[in-house]
Structure formats: structure tokens, C-alpha cells
Scaffold this motif. Sequence first.
Motif, PDB file in Angstrom:
ATOM      1  N   THR A  25       0.816  -1.223   0.000  1.00  0.00           N
ATOM      2  CA  THR A  25       0.000   0.000   0.000  1.00  0.00           C
ATOM      3  C   THR A  25       0.845   1.267   0.000  1.00  0.00           C
ATOM      4  O   THR A  25       0.373   2.328   0.413  1.00  0.00           O
ATOM      5  N   TRP A  26       2.090   1.169  -0.479  1.00  0.00           N
ATOM      6  CA  TRP A  26       2.958   2.350  -0.555  1.00  0.00           C
ATOM      7  C   TRP A  26       2.466   3.363  -1.570  1.00  0.00           C
ATOM      8  O   TRP A  26       2.898   4.528  -1.568  1.00  0.00           O
ATOM      9  N   THR A  27       1.556   2.978  -2.448  1.00  0.00           N
ATOM     10  CA  THR A  27       1.028   3.916  -3.455  1.00  0.00           C
ATOM     11  C   THR A  27      -0.061   4.816  -2.884  1.00  0.00           C
ATOM     12  O   THR A  27      -0.518   5.739  -3.565  1.00  0.00           O
ATOM     13  N   ASP A  28      -0.484   4.559  -1.661  1.00  0.00           N
ATOM     14  CA  ASP A  28      -1.528   5.359  -1.019  1.00  0.00           C
ATOM     15  C   ASP A  28      -0.863   6.455  -0.191  1.00  0.00           C
ATOM     16  O   ASP A  28      -0.468   6.240   0.955  1.00  0.00           O
ATOM     17  N   ASP A  29      -0.740   7.632  -0.764  1.00  0.00           N
ATOM     18  CA  ASP A  29      -0.053   8.755  -0.120  1.00  0.00           C
ATOM     19  C   ASP A  29      -1.090   9.748   0.392  1.00  0.00           C
ATOM     20  O   ASP A  29      -1.513  10.653  -0.329  1.00  0.00           O
ATOM     21  N   VAL A  30      -1.493   9.597   1.643  1.00  0.00           N
ATOM     22  CA  VAL A  30      -2.596  10.398   2.171  1.00  0.00           C
ATOM     23  C   VAL A  30      -2.173  11.816   2.535  1.00  0.00           C
ATOM     24  O   VAL A  30      -3.035  12.685   2.704  1.00  0.00           O
ATOM     25  N   ILE A  31      -0.869  12.076   2.682  1.00  0.00           N
ATOM     26  CA  ILE A  31      -0.439  13.440   3.001  1.00  0.00           C
ATOM     27  C   ILE A  31       0.344  14.106   1.870  1.00  0.00           C
ATOM     28  O   ILE A  31       0.761  15.254   2.008  1.00  0.00           O
ATOM     29  N   SER A  32       0.539  13.417   0.766  1.00  0.00           N
ATOM     30  CA  SER A  32       1.068  13.998  -0.482  1.00  0.00           C
ATOM     31  C   SER A  32       2.554  14.309  -0.445  1.00  0.00           C
ATOM     32  O   SER A  32       3.147  14.605  -1.491  1.00  0.00           O
ATOM     33  N   HIS A  33       3.173  14.269   0.724  1.00  0.00           N
ATOM     34  CA  HIS A  33       4.558  14.721   0.877  1.00  0.00           C
ATOM     35  C   HIS A  33       5.529  13.873   0.054  1.00  0.00           C
ATOM     36  O   HIS A  33       6.403  14.397  -0.641  1.00  0.00           O
ATOM     37  N   GLY A  34       5.385  12.552   0.128  1.00  0.00           N
ATOM     38  CA  GLY A  34       6.284  11.676  -0.616  1.00  0.00           C
ATOM     39  C   GLY A  34       6.133  11.835  -2.112  1.00  0.00           C
ATOM     40  O   GLY A  34       7.129  11.779  -2.857  1.00  0.00           O
ATOM     41  N   SER A  35       4.893  12.028  -2.585  1.00  0.00           N
ATOM     42  CA  SER A  35       4.657  12.236  -4.015  1.00  0.00           C
ATOM     43  C   SER A  35       5.354  13.506  -4.496  1.00  0.00           C
ATOM     44  O   SER A  35       5.935  13.542  -5.586  1.00  0.00           O
ATOM     45  N   HIS A  36       5.299  14.547  -3.687  1.00  0.00           N
ATOM     46  CA  HIS A  36       5.929  15.820  -4.041  1.00  0.00           C
ATOM     47  C   HIS A  36       7.445  15.649  -4.150  1.00  0.00           C
ATOM     48  O   HIS A  36       8.065  16.107  -5.126  1.00  0.00           O
ATOM     49  N   CYS A  37       8.048  14.964  -3.176  1.00  0.00           N
ATOM     50  CA  CYS A  37       9.497  14.731  -3.211  1.00  0.00           C
ATOM     51  C   CYS A  37       9.887  13.871  -4.404  1.00  0.00           C
ATOM     52  O   CYS A  37      10.875  14.145  -5.102  1.00  0.00           O
ATOM     53  N   ALA A  38       9.115  12.791  -4.657  1.00  0.00           N
ATOM     54  CA  ALA A  38       9.422  11.896  -5.769  1.00  0.00           C
ATOM     55  C   ALA A  38       9.343  12.612  -7.105  1.00  0.00           C
ATOM     56  O   ALA A  38      10.132  12.337  -8.022  1.00  0.00           O
ATOM     57  N   GLY A  39       8.408  13.549  -7.237  1.00  0.00           N
ATOM     58  CA  GLY A  39       8.288  14.299  -8.485  1.00  0.00           C
ATOM     59  C   GLY A  39       9.500  15.161  -8.770  1.00  0.00           C
ATOM     60  O   GLY A  39       9.947  15.264  -9.918  1.00  0.00           O
ATOM     61  N   VAL A  40      10.051  15.805  -7.733  1.00  0.00           N
ATOM     62  CA  VAL A  40      11.254  16.615  -7.920  1.00  0.00           C
ATOM     63  C   VAL A  40      12.424  15.739  -8.358  1.00  0.00           C
ATOM     64  O   VAL A  40      13.206  16.106  -9.235  1.00  0.00           O
ATOM     65  N   ILE A  41      12.525  14.564  -7.765  1.00  0.00           N
ATOM     66  CA  ILE A  41      13.653  13.679  -8.054  1.00  0.00           C
ATOM     67  C   ILE A  41      13.531  13.041  -9.422  1.00  0.00           C
ATOM     68  O   ILE A  41      14.498  13.014 -10.204  1.00  0.00           O
TER      69      ILE A  41
END
Length: 641
Positions: free
Chosen positions: A300-316
Motif C-alpha cells: 500500500t505504498w502507493t496510497d499517499d494520504v499526506i502527499s509529501h512523498g509524491s511531491h518529493c518523488a516528483g522533484v527527483i
Amino acid sequence: MAKNAEVGAAPQDQPGAAAASDGARSVKPRKAQYLVASRSLPALQTLGLQPFSFNVVEEALRAAPDIEVVDTLGPKTAIGVFADGLGTSPTVLVTRMSDQKAFALHQQAQGRLIVEPDQHLSLHELAFQGPYLVTGVTPSGGAVLSTTILVVDPNNQPVAGADVSLYGSLLPASGTTDARGQVVLSLFGETPDSIRGLYVKPKSDYWSFYQQNPDISTSNANVVLVQPLSAWPQLANFPQRQVLGWGQKAMRLDQLPDQYRGQGIKVAVIDSGAAALTHADLKQIRYGFDILNKKDHPDTWTDDVISHGSHCAGVIAGANNGQGVRGFAPDAEIHVCKLFPGGQISQLIDALEYCIEKQVDVVNLSLGGAEPSEALEQQILRAKRAGIACIVAAGNSGGAVQYPASSPNVLAVAAIGKLGEFPSDSGHSQTISKFVDADGHFAAKFSCFGPEVAVCAPGVAITSSVPGNNYAVWDGTSMAAPHVTGLAALVLAHHPDFQGAYKSRGAERVERLFQIIKSASRRLYLGDAGRTGFGLPDTLFALGLQAPAGIGQALAAPAAGARVQVPVAQPQVTAEQAFASQAWNPLLAPLGGQLGGQLGGLGQLGQIGRPALGGLDPSYALYLNTLLAQSQLGRNPGLFN
């Protein structure tokens, strides 16, 4: 004897008695969660003080009736056992016990065990800071100011889900807009003239809004117009048109030839997950692990309820797909380790174990804890010896660099911003400090600073991906660290050093990477050096495509097989920081027969002589020397001082 006078019963005339009779219970402290691990000090072996078998410790803890072993952390395969070149199999036990039991265990182990609280971690995305003169006083009475805030877009359509905060002279009021774009906020003891600030932050796709000393009406709705991200000239036609963020351009990623994409490098983002199933910029991410739910739902790592990890991954690593925001290394192999919400030191240790097992090259840590952790430090060092470079956000308190960014075994990143890269009426304007250079770069007001900072990177008004398929502009050292992580992936993939002398995994490879990034940084003069470190990394310099002016051959690699000389720096982790937990005042209490018998009678460690540290990793030797200079391990363990 009357019933209410019986032992353990609460008299009916005492406060809370009525509630207790209805099935309620008194609030009591729960058992704390502790980490227990062997202290891995090679110097102990040099002095003939061998650690005792950790299996004995584990058996004793499991047998103790009032100690619960929650989890066991350590290598799971031969890759993990031999990854650091030492062939060790370090184990960390996650336990629940009282403070008294933890103290007794620590004392009886006499320095051979680490016994420390399993701290909660926090993310380093900036929470908006209201006006400085707002106090935390709650009024006991007086008038109530109620007002309606209506948030709309340029087409006069309501913006739902926007966070709205109203600041007076006392406690602020906050709420979220409904489907009509409205929220009603109430402040106690305030008048329209005492309102000092209004802040609106849409969930995604719009710029935030901040108005100092707003003219607030209590009889009519107060309309706030928020602008879409595409209204900003640099983001015209976004997200249909792919862009690079201002921070990526500041690091000259826009001048990098297209074939440099980070191919063959593994990057881990230890964070809140990533929206790989829904976001167009993140759909190439195929690997991950939910540390929080590893026993029941590890996928369930694809469930990002606070968006923070998605934001970091997008920059990288945002995809090079013609839309949205392209990341630094879109062809890198991204591994997502979900640690939030609710992450603790034990789970970060487990996530780093995953990285060791998967032979990850770079780890992004946009997180921090309240205090340093020796158990985590041992795992960070172990990861470094396995060739894993940890890039860590410095923190957002505006004070000293937070742990683990303060570790000597990581690369700490502070945040900067740039004037003209965000609307003046946005919340980002409140991050501007007094330290501004001629080009408009400024040290972010919130960024932690100090001698531990290695470099700085853009961390104000950073546009990136958030769930489901949206974009948001955020501030924080959390946003700065991914810029450097993405650059590190490019350097490892394309710099000639890592195709030759430093191709093999190990601590020297990590140190060479850090050396290149620091040497390839352009100096920024924003107050003192602790706010920027070596400066802002330059992509072309770091990949060896251009030579930094005035540096000459600074980026040249040492001769093949030569050891990288690690410069001696000021101590980054003091004994007080590494061990102290000043909030505690546990009482001495015996552990009890079985555990005490297993661990009792161990000899005193005494002091470790400095000559014994000569053969250690230089940064770890520095770490140990700092501890030994201020605390005698075994005689007066500082953890419980």
C-alpha cells in the motif's frame, strides 16, 4: 466497609467518580516503546572488551513478563549481512517497557547495549507560520468574532478543500472550505481591527494567498480570489506544457543534454508513499514497501494520504512525458518506502535495511526527529559502508540543524528561495529572510542552519506532483533535499569517476559523491556559511561537463585506488545530543530476577583510549571521539542523565 471505601474504588464525591461509574477510565501513561541493540564499537574489541551475545539479551527480554518484544529488525538475506563489508548481522529489538525497566536494563548492560526511546519522526514540509505577535492564550470570556470566508477561482467557481486560517492577537482559527468554497471561522476576544493575517492554502493547482491586516467583515462573506498555477508567467499553459521548476533551472538542469537521465541508479524516497497509480509523472515508479503495514499490507505504498512523498518523488524523478514537471533523473529506478503518517526511528531503521537489501544508491530523507538516535546512527553508517548515500533535509525550525541531518555520515541540505519566483500575495512571501543577495536568492527564514549544512538548494515555492494527478507549490527543506538527491543520481549515473575508480559500492564511493557535490557548488553569500554550506550545487559542474571557474581541478578524482581524505570538521553530534533525553526522569527500579540474572555481573567498560580509534572510518571516529570527550561510556551513561 462501604463499597466506595474499598481499596481501589473511587469515592463518589471525588472528581471523575461519576464518569468512572459509566465505564470511563483514568488516563494513565502507556508503556513506552524502546529500541535495544548492541553497541557496535570496534574500539571495544581493540581493548579486549568483547560484546556479549545478543541472543542472550533477546531471550531474556522475551522471557520477562512485563517486557513485550514488538519487532525484530536486521538483515533478512545474505546481501544484507555482507553489504557493509563486515559480515555482521546487527539486530535491533523494538520493545515496550516502562521507563524504570529501560533504565535498569541500560545500567546492567554497562555500556554494551543501546537502550533508547523509539522516537516519532516528522516531515520537513513547512507548516505556515502566522504573525509573530500571535499568542497561545485562550480567553475565558468576551465577544466572539465570526466571519465567513469564500474562496473562488478567476471564473468565480468555488474552491473546495482549501485550508483557511485567520490570525488575531490570541489563538488563530482554522477550517477547510466546503463544496461551496465557504468556511465560517470564529475567534474569541477579537475585533475586526485586531485581525492580523488571513492565509488560504488550496490543496492543489492554485497559489496560496496571504493578506496581512485584512479588512474583515462580520456581516458579509469575505471573498478570496486564488490564482491557478498557470497564471504565473513561468508556468504558462501548465500542466499541459511540461516545465522545469525554478529550482532545477537555478541548478542548471535545463542546460543538461537530454541523454543524462540517471539510468541505472536506484533512489529510495523514505516518506509518506507516492501516487504511482494515479499520477502521470509518477507512473514509472514500480517498486515500494509500506513499512507501517509490512505484516498485512506491504504493497500500500502507493496510497499517499499526506502527499509529501509524491511531491518529493516528483522533484527527483518526475517523468519526461511532455506534461507536468520533469524531475532530475526520470530514468532512475525509484523505490518508495512509506513511513508516514506515524513513522518512528525503528521504522526508519527498517526502511534503511530495505535499501541495503535492494542495493539502493541514494536515499532521500526529508524528515527528522526531536533528538539524535545512536541506533539509527549505526544503521546510517552501515548503509554508508554498503555504498548508500543519504541526503537529508536540515529541518524547518529556523534553529540548529536537526537529526539525522546533523549526522557526520549524511549530506545535510538547507533551503533557499528566490525573489520573483512566486506571487507577492502568496504565503511564500512570508519565508523571505533578511539575507538576500544581488541575484535575489535568499536564505529561507524557516531553514535550519549551522556547520553541519553541506549545501543549500531551492526550497521555497517548489512545484511538484501530489495525488491524484495534481500539482502543488510547497516550501520546506523537505523540498530542497530532493533537488540534491536527484542531482546525486545523475552524478552516480554519468560522472566518469563512478564508472571507474569509484564504481564499487562502499563508504569511499559515498564520500567521493559528497565531495563532488560540494566542490561543484556555487557560493552564495547569505549571512554566514552555515545557511548555505558550500553553496548551490551546479548540475553541469557536478557531472564534469564544465569546470567551475576558479576551482580548476578541484573535481578531479584521486589516483585509482587512492583513499579519499575526509577533512576533519567540527563535531556534528555531541554526546549530549546523541544520548541525552532531558524530558525523562525515570526512577531506579530492578528489572527482576530472570533478566537481571542474565545480564548482571558484567564488567565496567572504562574509557576507550583515543589511539584505539585510529583504524575506524574517519567520520565515525570523529563521532566516537566526540562522545568519549564528554561522557565515560559504562561509568556514567549519558542516555539517562
